[in-house]
Design a protein around this motif. Sequence first.
Motif, PDB file in Angstrom:
ATOM      1  N   ALA A 183       0.444   8.357   0.837  1.00 58.37           N
ATOM      2  CA  ALA A 183       0.017   7.121   0.167  1.00 58.37           C
ATOM      3  C   ALA A 183      -0.293   6.039   1.192  1.00 58.37           C
ATOM      4  O   ALA A 183      -1.226   5.249   1.017  1.00 58.37           O
ATOM      5  CB  ALA A 183       1.105   6.652  -0.796  1.00 58.37           C
ATOM      6  N   TYR A 184       0.478   6.022   2.263  1.00 61.45           N
ATOM      7  CA  TYR A 184       0.268   5.033   3.317  1.00 61.45           C
ATOM      8  C   TYR A 184      -1.088   5.214   3.981  1.00 61.45           C
ATOM      9  O   TYR A 184      -1.772   4.238   4.301  1.00 61.45           O
ATOM     10  CB  TYR A 184       1.383   5.160   4.358  1.00 61.45           C
ATOM     11  CG  TYR A 184       1.984   3.837   4.747  1.00 61.45           C
ATOM     12  CD1 TYR A 184       2.772   3.137   3.836  1.00 61.45           C
ATOM     13  CD2 TYR A 184       1.754   3.266   5.987  1.00 61.45           C
ATOM     14  CE1 TYR A 184       3.319   1.925   4.162  1.00 61.45           C
ATOM     15  CE2 TYR A 184       2.303   2.054   6.325  1.00 61.45           C
ATOM     16  CZ  TYR A 184       3.087   1.373   5.412  1.00 61.45           C
ATOM     17  OH  TYR A 184       3.612   0.168   5.733  1.00 61.45           O
ATOM     18  N   THR A 185      -1.479   6.474   4.208  1.00 60.47           N
ATOM     19  CA  THR A 185      -2.773   6.727   4.836  1.00 60.47           C
ATOM     20  C   THR A 185      -3.916   6.404   3.889  1.00 60.47           C
ATOM     21  O   THR A 185      -5.076   6.285   4.319  1.00 60.47           O
ATOM     22  CB  THR A 185      -2.905   8.195   5.278  1.00 60.47           C
ATOM     23  OG1 THR A 185      -2.781   9.055   4.134  1.00 60.47           O
ATOM     24  CG2 THR A 185      -1.819   8.562   6.278  1.00 60.47           C
ATOM     25  N   THR A 186      -3.604   6.248   2.603  1.00 61.98           N
ATOM     26  CA  THR A 186      -4.630   5.963   1.600  1.00 61.98           C
ATOM     27  C   THR A 186      -4.753   4.472   1.316  1.00 61.98           C
ATOM     28  O   THR A 186      -5.697   4.031   0.664  1.00 61.98           O
ATOM     29  CB  THR A 186      -4.312   6.713   0.292  1.00 61.98           C
ATOM     30  OG1 THR A 186      -4.024   8.083   0.585  1.00 61.98           O
ATOM     31  CG2 THR A 186      -5.464   6.683  -0.691  1.00 61.98           C
ATOM     32  N   ILE A 187      -3.795   3.677   1.807  1.00 58.92           N
ATOM     33  CA  ILE A 187      -3.758   2.255   1.453  1.00 58.92           C
ATOM     34  C   ILE A 187      -5.011   1.531   1.916  1.00 58.92           C
ATOM     35  O   ILE A 187      -5.516   0.624   1.246  1.00 58.92           O
ATOM     36  CB  ILE A 187      -2.488   1.575   2.016  1.00 58.92           C
ATOM     37  CG1 ILE A 187      -2.232   0.240   1.323  1.00 58.92           C
ATOM     38  CG2 ILE A 187      -2.579   1.366   3.513  1.00 58.92           C
ATOM     39  CD1 ILE A 187      -1.763   0.354  -0.083  1.00 58.92           C
ATOM     40  N   ILE A 188      -5.557   1.933   3.079  1.00 65.68           N
ATOM     41  CA  ILE A 188      -6.787   1.306   3.563  1.00 65.68           C
ATOM     42  C   ILE A 188      -7.920   1.580   2.587  1.00 65.68           C
ATOM     43  O   ILE A 188      -8.692   0.682   2.228  1.00 65.68           O
ATOM     44  CB  ILE A 188      -7.164   1.835   4.964  1.00 65.68           C
ATOM     45  CG1 ILE A 188      -6.043   1.552   5.974  1.00 65.68           C
ATOM     46  CG2 ILE A 188      -8.461   1.213   5.432  1.00 65.68           C
ATOM     47  CD1 ILE A 188      -5.821   0.092   6.257  1.00 65.68           C
ATOM     48  N   SER A 189      -8.029   2.827   2.125  1.00 64.59           N
ATOM     49  CA  SER A 189      -9.068   3.186   1.160  1.00 64.59           C
ATOM     50  C   SER A 189      -8.903   2.394  -0.133  1.00 64.59           C
ATOM     51  O   SER A 189      -9.880   1.942  -0.737  1.00 64.59           O
ATOM     52  CB  SER A 189      -9.006   4.685   0.848  1.00 64.59           C
ATOM     53  OG  SER A 189      -9.170   5.446   2.014  1.00 64.59           O
TER      54      SER A 189
END
Length: 256
Positions: free
Chosen positions: A192-198
């Motif tokens: 989820a953290y790696t998706t926060i930018i998206s």
Amino acid sequence: MSKTKSISISTLTILFIILVWVLVTSTGMVSNILLPSPAKVFNTFISLSINGYNGVSLLTHYLITLQRLLIAVILAIIIGIPLGLLSGYVPTIKAIIDPIIQFIRPIPPLAYYTLLILWLGIGEISKISLLFLAAIPPIYIACFDAVKKVDKEYLQSASSLGANSKQLFIHIIFPAALPDIFTGIRSAVGVAYTTIISAEMIASTTGIGWMIIDASHYLKSDVMFVGIILLGVTGILLDMIIKNAEKALVKWSGQR
């Protein structure tokens, strides 16, 4: 290796990285636009803390991002754990749920983010939904695999003593699966953290992820570094919280 020695090595590693960072930026080997100095990043952090970014305080950006992340992960935990455990225990539920999770799991988040915006609008629901869809597969898979790893002798012994399916699930399968459940939660937070930018790069004007993307448009690398460091430190702290919760709640972890 002792815990004290491990912490010392980690501290020295961080200090070494900072020292190299200072040397590289102070000698002018790299442009300050590409790699701002630690002092500039720190001063930018202080400035953002006082003045904010784009009229919004740094704390507000940070709390908005954290709120989106935590709501999505908590929803993934509430839904993913029961689905994963039941899918591992009840073949009919597996036949229904597993194809859906396996379909979602390999798809990059941005591939369906536009659809989420079309369906749910540009508000918080689409962003949280994106993070939720990123977080639920790791939790589901960890729970499903945990059930399959439970020693069949435990189940047979309990059944021979008169335990029914519900009692087997509550008193044997769920406790045995808890270590893997926490592993799945840690993985889910990371994904989820790696998706926060998206989640924050489209149709948003708040959040640390949005701040990083917006700063990149104007070559404000110091602002980008502040955002990246905040996300990194927060990620480490969240992982520590989950690991400490596991140690406190799962006393039998590693003893099977």
